[in-house]
Every structure is written in C-alpha cells, then in structure tokens.
Design an enzyme around this catalytic site. Sequence first.
Site, PDB file in Angstrom:
ATOM      1  N   LYS A 130       0.831  -1.200   0.000  1.00 33.26           N
ATOM      2  CA  LYS A 130       0.000   0.000   0.000  1.00 33.26           C
ATOM      3  C   LYS A 130       0.866   1.251   0.000  1.00 33.26           C
ATOM      4  O   LYS A 130       2.007   1.205   0.463  1.00 33.26           O
ATOM      5  CB  LYS A 130      -0.855   0.023   1.287  1.00 33.26           C
ATOM      6  CG  LYS A 130      -1.988  -0.971   1.339  1.00 33.26           C
ATOM      7  CD  LYS A 130      -2.755  -0.831   2.651  1.00 33.26           C
ATOM      8  CE  LYS A 130      -3.884  -1.831   2.749  1.00 33.26           C
ATOM      9  NZ  LYS A 130      -4.949  -1.623   1.752  1.00 33.26           N
ATOM     10  N   ARG A 135     -10.351 -11.491   2.138  1.00 31.61           N
ATOM     11  CA  ARG A 135     -11.248 -12.525   1.593  1.00 31.61           C
ATOM     12  C   ARG A 135     -10.594 -13.898   1.636  1.00 31.61           C
ATOM     13  O   ARG A 135     -11.288 -14.914   1.701  1.00 31.61           O
ATOM     14  CB  ARG A 135     -11.658 -12.133   0.171  1.00 31.61           C
ATOM     15  CG  ARG A 135     -10.502 -12.014  -0.779  1.00 31.61           C
ATOM     16  CD  ARG A 135     -10.849 -11.198  -2.014  1.00 31.61           C
ATOM     17  NE  ARG A 135     -10.915  -9.765  -1.733  1.00 31.61           N
ATOM     18  CZ  ARG A 135     -11.258  -8.845  -2.625  1.00 31.61           C
ATOM     19  NH1 ARG A 135     -11.579  -9.195  -3.843  1.00 31.61           N
ATOM     20  NH2 ARG A 135     -11.285  -7.571  -2.288  1.00 31.61           N
TER      21      ARG A 135
HETATM   22  N1  BES Z   1      -8.091  -3.730   4.586  1.00 30.87           N
HETATM   23  C1  BES Z   1      -8.273  -3.316   3.236  1.00 30.87           C
HETATM   24  C2  BES Z   1      -9.566  -2.550   3.022  1.00 30.87           C
HETATM   25  C3  BES Z   1      -9.644  -1.183   3.676  1.00 30.87           C
HETATM   26  C4  BES Z   1      -9.296  -0.067   2.946  1.00 30.87           C
HETATM   27  C5  BES Z   1     -10.131  -1.033   4.945  1.00 30.87           C
HETATM   28  C6  BES Z   1      -9.403   1.188   3.530  1.00 30.87           C
HETATM   29  C7  BES Z   1     -10.235   0.222   5.516  1.00 30.87           C
HETATM   30  C8  BES Z   1      -9.881   1.334   4.812  1.00 30.87           C
HETATM   31  C9  BES Z   1      -8.315  -4.544   2.313  1.00 30.87           C
HETATM   32  O1  BES Z   1      -7.523  -5.617   2.715  1.00 30.87           O
HETATM   33  C10 BES Z   1      -7.791  -4.107   0.996  1.00 30.87           C
HETATM   34  O2  BES Z   1      -6.664  -3.737   0.916  1.00 30.87           O
HETATM   35  N2  BES Z   1      -8.650  -4.168  -0.021  1.00 30.87           N
HETATM   36  C11 BES Z   1      -8.276  -3.776  -1.326  1.00 30.87           C
HETATM   37  C12 BES Z   1      -8.766  -4.829  -2.281  1.00 30.87           C
HETATM   38  C13 BES Z   1      -8.236  -4.659  -3.676  1.00 30.87           C
HETATM   39  C14 BES Z   1      -6.751  -4.904  -3.706  1.00 30.87           C
HETATM   40  C15 BES Z   1      -8.947  -5.646  -4.579  1.00 30.87           C
HETATM   41  C16 BES Z   1      -8.944  -2.441  -1.603  1.00 30.87           C
HETATM   42  O3  BES Z   1     -10.082  -2.231  -1.197  1.00 30.87           O
HETATM   43  O4  BES Z   1      -8.284  -1.597  -2.214  1.00 30.87           O
HETATM   44 MN    MN Z   2      -5.518  -5.405   2.031  1.00 29.05          MN
END
Ligand code: BES
Ligand code: MN
Length: 494
Positions: free
Chosen positions: A274, A348
């Site tokens: 990230k 997931r």
């Molecule tokens: N934990 C994150 C989702 C999240 C984002 C929670 C912002 C709280 C605030 C999750 O694991 C994630 O990174 N999801 C990705 C999925 C994508 C890579 C398909 C997302 O939502 O960007």
């Molecule tokens: Mn994630």
Amino acid sequence: MVQKENARMNSLVEVRMAHQGDSLEGLTILPAFEAEDPAATAPEAWRASVEVARRRPGFRGAEKQRTETSAAGSVLVLHGLGPRMAFDDRKLAAWLARLLDELRLAEVEEALICLPDHPACRGAAAAERTLRRLALGRYSYDPFKSEREPAFPLRLAVRPPAGEEDSYRQALAVAPPLAAGVAFARDLANSPANLATPEWMEEQARTLARERGCGFEVLDAAELASRGMGGILSVGQGSAQPPRLVRLEWGHRGPVVALVGKGVTFDTGGISIKPAQNMEDMKFDKSGACTVLGVFHAVTALDLPVRLRGYLPLAENMPDGASYRPSDILRCYNGKTVEVVNTDAEGRLLLADALALAAEEKPDTIVEFSTLTGACVVALGFHGAGLFSPDDTLAAGLLAAAEASGERLWRLPLWPEFGEEMKGNHGDLKNSGGRWGGAATAAAFLAHFVGEHRSWAHVDIAGPAQEPGEGAKASGATGYGVPLAVHFLRALSS
Ligand code: BES
Ligand code: MN
Ligand code: ZN
C-alpha cells in the site's frame, strides 16, 4: 509493554435514572427546541429558573446555543436543539456528544440530564441507544499516554421523557453491558500492531473465554496446514508473527449463530504494498475480529438465549522474502483453489477458510464482519457499513437491528455477474476482480465459501470501523457492529 489492565472499565460513565423528585441541585441540563417553552415539560419547581435562563438575550433554542442560570448552588443549563421538526436520532447523538464534551471540559463529576420529549427519545431502542451513548461518553484509548488526562469520573442521572420511565429502566439492564462490549472492542482495535499481534489477539480471546465460561480452541499454523487452510496460512506467511484461527463457543439454548470476524492485525498490502499515506490506519484491519469479541463480551454478560460461535482468522499481512505473491495459487479449506492477483486483497482469503469452517458446522445463521474493501468506503464513506446477503429475511433482520442500534447499514447487491468476475485463469477463483464494484466482487468471492448455506451475511465495516481524523483530531476505533449484533441476537431470541 503493558496494557493498562482496566482501562475499559474505568472509562464507562455511570448512568442511573433520575429520582422522581430530583430537585435542582448541582448541575442540570435541560434541552429546548427552537421557539418552544422548555418550562412546559420541566417540573413545577424549576419553572422560575428556566424562565430566567431562556429570557437571556439571543437565546432561541437554536442548535448548539446554550445559556445558563445559577442559584443557591445549582446550575441550570439550557441547550438549544434547533427546530423540533428537524430533530432525529442523528441530532440526538450529536447533542449527547456535545453535552458530554462540555461536561468533560468543565470537569463535571455529576449531572442531571433531561431528555427532550420527542419520538427520537421514545421507546425501548431509543432508551438503549441514549443510555449507551452516555455510558461511552468518556471513552478514550490512553494506555500509552505518559501524561493521561486526569480521570474525572462522571455520574449521570437521566430524566426520560414523560411516560418513558419503564423503557429507560429496562434499557438500564442492557445499555451498560453493551457499552462495555463496545469499549472492549474499541480497546482491542485501537491497540497498535506491535502489541496486538495474532498471538496477543488469541490471548485476549482466551482471557475473555476464561472469564465468561466460553469454549475456546485455537488452530496454530501447523494445524491450519494439516486442515488445508491455505487462505489464512498464505496471508500470514510473510510475517514473523504466525497466523492462527481462534474459535469461541458459548450458550446452551436458542438459535445457533456463527459470527466471523476479519482479524488482520496489520495490513501493509504485502508484496502488492500500500502507499504510505494513512497506512497506520491499517491497525484497524482487525476490527471485524474485535467486533466479534465485543459481542461475546456483551452477550455473555446479558446471558442472551443464543448459542454463539465465533471464528477469528488472525494474521499479519507483510512484505517479506517468505511472503505469498501475486500468481501464487492456494487451496482453501473447502478445496477451492484461488489464484492470487493482488496480495492486498488478503481479507477474503483468510475469511474463505473461516467461513468454510463456520458453514461446515451448520449453524442456523452466519454473520461475518470485515474491514474488507476501500471500495465500500468509496460508496458509503465513514457513515455506514455495506450489507450483502442472499437471504432477504436475514437482511431485513440485520437492517432492523441497525435501525434499533443507531448504526447505519445499507444493503448492496450480490448479483451473479459479480461472482463470474471472480473466476480465475489457472485457479478456480482469483482474489481480485476489476476496478469496478470492488465491494460487491469481494462479497461475491466470499459467497463461494459458504457452500449451500443460505442464511449468511457479509457486513463490510471498512468505513464505520474507524472515526476519520488526523493529527489532533485523532482517528480511533468505534466498535461498530457490537450494538447491531446484540440487537439482532436479542430480536432473534425473543
Ligand atoms: N483492509 C483493506 C480494506 C480497507 C481499505 C479497509 C481502507 C479500511 C480502509 C483490504 O484488505 C484491501 O486492501 N482491499 C483492497 C482490495 C483490492 C486490492 C482488490 C482495496 O479495497 O483496495
Ligand atoms: Mn488489504
Ligand atoms: Zn485488509
């Protein structure tokens, strides 16, 4: 590092019902709707003071206006609520927050709070919400502050609207244990990732289980491997902190409800790392697991007639030489293979194993909470959670529970097309769809792991799990979902 043992208990405000004849002694807060006479609903003996206060020039009862008068050791504060017609549960919550702030800044230790005579304050659910919000009014997470704000314990007496005494008296049996469950969930979720490792989360769950007489089991990394739980294992394999799956059980009567909670103790994104901006908020990626533990905390205290099962997949998502990587194909507990296209879509994967286990044990209902997608935050902001379920009855029950608990929940679709988008190239599934409909494709992915089980719901709490904020107005965990789940379980068992 030591977690202040009883931080959560100390932080709850003591709330009681005002006595019938409670006179104007000490501090009294009386709300006033715009252009209405607040004396009309006040006890006879207060009328003169109310008159003095409300005649102050400029006071109309507009929202956020305040005026006060003092006489012989008592202080009466009038709080404007704005027009009666515009008042609702949100305005009520905002007023209670303002009021609690005012009491904290003034270092008040005792006050009488009169509630407005308005539908937003009437009925059993409104009584529970109000008393719970007051009970949580001093919550802060400060075990690591060297200079803590001096603790001014606060005791509140509440004067319900006329005719609502019974609702409020009954709610007094529910709101404080529910507030304690919320505070517990917040403390866990606020704990930083260097303290709150998967092992530490297991210990917190174990301690709760011991204190509350819950069944407790844990599958460590070796057992996850022998049971074929490739989702949890893969997500955790890049971390020095081994992953695990905690399973809790409680209760001997009533419907069997399985609660599943995402417990990623820190989500860097892994190899698909990230950006640095706000990455610290990813300590909240364990909020789903914390919500489930908060529900166990409250339900065991309330002794609800339900048979609860809790499933907490715990892992830390880190980039490392041992990390899982895009292109990896892993096999989940139900035998399905998943092609990893993005290691940041990790939630997931570990939920796939936990949901498959929960479904295999054939409960009546499965409700799963996870900070699953940024896409859900794009859709609903920090205001509410997304609800996905193929079961209209279950969805209606959860929406009604959210209405009762004062948390916002919005149903989103599980159209078959979303499931199609998650089909893999070299595996059965892939762990990320395209750019669009990210919250729904994630939900559709999860649907592949509950088998034939129809009474199933996914609640994406990525937004409301945390209070947005930066710098001085710091962000913090909310404990979202604990009240909702408790209201749902109470309705289910009544
Ligand atoms: N934990 C994150 C989702 C999240 C984002 C929670 C912002 C709280 C605030 C999750 O694991 C994630 O990174 N999801 C990705 C999925 C994508 C890579 C398909 C997302 O939502 O960007
Ligand atoms: Mn994630
Ligand atoms: Zn995550």
